[in-house]
Structure formats: structure tokens, C-alpha cells
Design a protein around this motif. Structure first.
Motif, PDB file in Angstrom:
ATOM      1  N   ASP A   1       0.817  -1.216   0.000  1.00  0.00           N
ATOM      2  CA  ASP A   1       0.000   0.000   0.000  1.00  0.00           C
ATOM      3  C   ASP A   1       0.851   1.266   0.000  1.00  0.00           C
ATOM      4  O   ASP A   1       0.331   2.367  -0.169  1.00  0.00           O
ATOM      5  CB  ASP A   1      -0.959   0.006   1.203  1.00  0.00           C
ATOM      6  CG  ASP A   1      -0.256  -0.187   2.537  1.00  0.00           C
ATOM      7  OD1 ASP A   1       0.565  -1.113   2.631  1.00  0.00           O
ATOM      8  OD2 ASP A   1      -0.541   0.569   3.482  1.00  0.00           O
ATOM      9  N   HIS A   2       2.168   1.101   0.137  1.00  0.00           N
ATOM     10  CA  HIS A   2       3.098   2.227   0.069  1.00  0.00           C
ATOM     11  C   HIS A   2       3.927   2.208  -1.211  1.00  0.00           C
ATOM     12  O   HIS A   2       4.257   3.270  -1.743  1.00  0.00           O
ATOM     13  CB  HIS A   2       4.055   2.203   1.258  1.00  0.00           C
ATOM     14  CG  HIS A   2       3.367   2.325   2.572  1.00  0.00           C
ATOM     15  ND1 HIS A   2       3.377   3.475   3.312  1.00  0.00           N
ATOM     16  CD2 HIS A   2       2.618   1.443   3.270  1.00  0.00           C
ATOM     17  CE1 HIS A   2       2.665   3.306   4.413  1.00  0.00           C
ATOM     18  NE2 HIS A   2       2.203   2.070   4.414  1.00  0.00           N
ATOM     19  N   SER A   3       4.232   1.007  -1.690  1.00  0.00           N
ATOM     20  CA  SER A   3       5.265   0.885  -2.725  1.00  0.00           C
ATOM     21  C   SER A   3       4.801   0.339  -4.069  1.00  0.00           C
ATOM     22  O   SER A   3       5.538   0.450  -5.058  1.00  0.00           O
ATOM     23  CB  SER A   3       6.391  -0.017  -2.207  1.00  0.00           C
ATOM     24  OG  SER A   3       5.924  -1.346  -2.006  1.00  0.00           O
ATOM     25  N   ASP A   4       3.611  -0.250  -4.136  1.00  0.00           N
ATOM     26  CA  ASP A   4       3.207  -0.888  -5.396  1.00  0.00           C
ATOM     27  C   ASP A   4       3.140   0.093  -6.564  1.00  0.00           C
ATOM     28  O   ASP A   4       3.326  -0.288  -7.721  1.00  0.00           O
ATOM     29  CB  ASP A   4       1.860  -1.593  -5.233  1.00  0.00           C
ATOM     30  CG  ASP A   4       2.014  -3.057  -4.845  1.00  0.00           C
ATOM     31  OD1 ASP A   4       3.158  -3.490  -4.608  1.00  0.00           O
ATOM     32  OD2 ASP A   4       0.992  -3.771  -4.760  1.00  0.00           O
ATOM     33  N   GLY A   5       2.849   1.347  -6.274  1.00  0.00           N
ATOM     34  CA  GLY A   5       2.756   2.337  -7.352  1.00  0.00           C
ATOM     35  C   GLY A   5       4.082   2.992  -7.691  1.00  0.00           C
ATOM     36  O   GLY A   5       4.135   3.846  -8.586  1.00  0.00           O
ATOM     37  N   ALA A   6       5.163   2.613  -7.009  1.00  0.00           N
ATOM     38  CA  ALA A   6       6.428   3.327  -7.165  1.00  0.00           C
ATOM     39  C   ALA A   6       6.996   3.238  -8.579  1.00  0.00           C
ATOM     40  O   ALA A   6       7.473   4.236  -9.129  1.00  0.00           O
ATOM     41  CB  ALA A   6       7.450   2.805  -6.152  1.00  0.00           C
ATOM     42  N   ALA A   7       6.970   2.059  -9.182  1.00  0.00           N
ATOM     43  CA  ALA A   7       7.547   1.907 -10.520  1.00  0.00           C
ATOM     44  C   ALA A   7       6.776   2.742 -11.543  1.00  0.00           C
ATOM     45  O   ALA A   7       7.375   3.434 -12.382  1.00  0.00           O
ATOM     46  CB  ALA A   7       7.551   0.437 -10.926  1.00  0.00           C
ATOM     47  N   ARG A   8       5.455   2.695 -11.472  1.00  0.00           N
ATOM     48  CA  ARG A   8       4.655   3.496 -12.401  1.00  0.00           C
ATOM     49  C   ARG A   8       4.842   4.990 -12.135  1.00  0.00           C
ATOM     50  O   ARG A   8       4.926   5.795 -13.065  1.00  0.00           O
ATOM     51  CB  ARG A   8       3.176   3.116 -12.272  1.00  0.00           C
ATOM     52  CG  ARG A   8       2.223   3.965 -13.120  1.00  0.00           C
ATOM     53  CD  ARG A   8       2.578   3.915 -14.593  1.00  0.00           C
ATOM     54  NE  ARG A   8       1.658   4.718 -15.393  1.00  0.00           N
ATOM     55  CZ  ARG A   8       1.992   5.309 -16.540  1.00  0.00           C
ATOM     56  NH1 ARG A   8       3.231   5.175 -17.034  1.00  0.00           N
ATOM     57  NH2 ARG A   8       1.104   6.025 -17.204  1.00  0.00           N
ATOM     58  N   PHE A   9       4.943   5.358 -10.862  1.00  0.00           N
ATOM     59  CA  PHE A   9       5.154   6.760 -10.519  1.00  0.00           C
ATOM     60  C   PHE A   9       6.504   7.244 -11.045  1.00  0.00           C
ATOM     61  O   PHE A   9       6.624   8.381 -11.520  1.00  0.00           O
ATOM     62  CB  PHE A   9       5.075   6.954  -9.001  1.00  0.00           C
ATOM     63  CG  PHE A   9       4.997   8.386  -8.571  1.00  0.00           C
ATOM     64  CD1 PHE A   9       3.847   9.134  -8.802  1.00  0.00           C
ATOM     65  CD2 PHE A   9       6.066   8.988  -7.924  1.00  0.00           C
ATOM     66  CE1 PHE A   9       3.776  10.463  -8.415  1.00  0.00           C
ATOM     67  CE2 PHE A   9       6.000  10.311  -7.531  1.00  0.00           C
ATOM     68  CZ  PHE A   9       4.853  11.056  -7.776  1.00  0.00           C
ATOM     69  N   ALA A  10       7.508   6.378 -10.985  1.00  0.00           N
ATOM     70  CA  ALA A  10       8.813   6.723 -11.526  1.00  0.00           C
ATOM     71  C   ALA A  10       8.733   6.955 -13.031  1.00  0.00           C
ATOM     72  O   ALA A  10       9.396   7.853 -13.574  1.00  0.00           O
ATOM     73  CB  ALA A  10       9.817   5.615 -11.214  1.00  0.00           C
TER      74      ALA A  10
END
Length: 276
Positions: A91-100
Motif C-alpha cells: 500500500d506504500h510501494s506498489d505504485g512506485a515503478a509506475r510513478f517513476a
């Protein structure tokens, strides 16, 4: 999370969202649940006169949310230049790659597996993007890779899941360890006292206006729960499930699986210290 108890200094306005300090703005992810409270708080942190921003915990892989974070930064005249993770829970990190991908930013984290084109994070590190002064504070316990971030200019602590805006957090055994967590809370208490920290900006729940009171509450709560678990074991409740049913009877049953992780951490701690 193991309780819905309000913490010292909790604002009355309820769910977070929008500016919280001169430098920190929250964008609430649409992932509410018993474990995430209102949802994940994604924090945009920047100096008021800078056009560069740092984002902490982009949150779940939700395209609308990730784009809303970018749009919120842009509306304030900021460009996201760096992404940080407080820890690796989805819930903290799953979106990190797409956000990058959306921002072209590196992702920095304590866990090497979570880094994307960025360096690690550790004791003594200071983030200075856009003139910002954001100190990295390792706080293992909730997870082994948990971090907090001290924002001195706003007398604030971005606490990840180490301290929540409502209730108490789970020690996610076996990755999370109670001894580490208690040490982290004591370390944060010393920081709060020495540096005059007033605000806690959590990853879930509302902002807390009494940082020292919140940490003291957590320490007392943990001591009480640990004593209850020890008593439960002495009374014949041997398995973690039996202890949960006895000690956490006042907690919503939907939270019992999380409570059982904390109980396992408590049993391990008591065993290591020769108390059971």
C-alpha cells in the motif's frame, strides 16, 4: 493496526488531505480498509520557494491516484524530482515503478529490491532536493526496512507506519521485531524531545499535533499489551491464536490476523528475554 483508539493531539477534522505544514501536502490514496484506515497518505514535501518536490510513499498501483499526486505538485508550481519509500508494504510501494515512469524520478528506499535508479537510505542521510532538509531516521520494527523522515523546518516527523494517525500499528512478524520496534520508539522520543518536533505526519490517518504524547502513548500501550500476553501465557493460552482471542477481545475481529502478527512478535520477545 490493533486499535481504533484516538491518540494525543489528533485533530478533529478527521481524514487527511491537502496541506498539513508549510512544506508537506497530503494526497490521500483511494484504498481505505481496516488496515489502511482512510487510505495511504502520499506526502509531497518541498521548500515553499523551490520548484522541486520530494514524494514519500506514492502508494498503491492506482493510476488516478498517481496522476493526482503529480497534478497536485504541478498545481503548486512543483516538479517531482525524487521518490522515497518509508517501507516496502504494497500500500506504500506498489505504485512506485509506475510513478517513476510518470515523473522520471529515481526511487530511494532502504531495501535494495525497492530502489529504482536511486541510492539507498540510511542513518545520517539528509535529502536536500530543492533546498529541502529531510533527515532519514531508520525505525525498524513494523518492518525491518521501516524509515521515518524528520522535517526540521516544520518541526514535523513523517512517520510511515511506525506511528499512525489513529490507533496503533502492527509489528509484522517475522520481518518486524518487537525489540527493534521499542528501540525505534525510544529513538524517536529522544529525537522529538531534542529537536522540538511537534507534528506527526503519518502514512495512515490524520496528522497528530502532539508528537511526544503520541510516542509516549505507544510505549505505554506496548508495555500493557506485552504484560497481557505474558499473563495470558501463564494462564495456559499457548498458541498465538489463543492469546489473540484472550488479549485482543476488545479489538474488531477483522483486525485479529494483524494482531496475531504482533502477538507472535511479543511471544518471541518474551522468549528471548526469558520471561516465558
Amino acid at each position: 493496526m490493533t486499535s481504533a483508539t484516538d491518540l494525543p493531539g489528533r485533530p478533529r477534522e478527521g481524514a487527511p488531505g491537502g496541506p498539513a505544514t508549510a512544506r508537506a501536502t497530503c494526497v490521500l490514496a483511494p484504498n481505505p480498509s481496516a488496515m489502511t484506515l482512510d487510505g495511504t497518505n502520499t506526502w509531497i514535501v518541498a521548500e515553499p520557494d523551490s520548484d522541486l518536490a520530494v514524494v514519500i510513499d506514492p502508494g498503491p498501483l492506482d493510476e488516478a491516484h498517481l496522476r493526482a499526486v503529480v497534478a497536485t505538485a504541478e498545481a503548486a508550481g512543483k516538479r517531482v524530482a525524487l521518490t522515497l519509500l518509508s517501507h516496502g508494504h504494497p500500500d506504500h510501494s506498489d505504485g512506485a515503478a509506475r510513478f517513476a515512469e510518470l515523473t522520471g524520478t529515481p526511487v530511494r528506499a532502504l531495501d535494495p529490491a525497492l530502489r529504482l535508479g536511486g541510492e539507498g537510505l540510511g542513518v545520517g542521510d539528509v535529502i536536500t532536493t530543492g533546498g529541502l532538509e529531510l533527515h532519514v531516521v531508520p525505525t525498524p520494527g513494523h518492518t525491518a526496512d521501516s524509515l521515518c523522515f524528520h522535517l526540521p523546518a516544520d518541526r514535523a516527523l513523517l512517520s510511515g507506519d511506525t506511528i499512525l494517525g489513529r490507533g496503533t500499528t502492527v509489528v509484522a512478524h517475522p520481518d518486524g521485531r518487537l525489540g527493534d520496534y521499542l528501540d525505534s520508539l525510544r529513538r524517536l522520543r529522544a529525537l522529538v524531545v531534542e529537536e522540538g518536533v511537534e507534528l506527526v505526519l503519518p502514512a495512515h490517518g490524520p496528522v497528530l499535533t502532539d508528537a511526544r504524547g503520541a510516542i509516549d502513548y505507544y510505549l505505554v500501550h506496548r508495555a500493557k499489551r506485552l504484560a497481557q500476553v505474558e499473563t495470558a501465557v501463564e494462564s495456559g493460552h499457548r498458541t498465538s491464536g489463543e492469546v489473540v482471542a484472550h488479549v485482543y477481545a476488545d479489538v474488531d475481529r477483522s483486525l485479529w490476523p494483524a494482531a496475531e502478527l504482533s502477538v507472535r512478535a511479543q511471544l518471541e520477545y518474551l522468549g528471548e528475554h526469558g520471561l516465558i
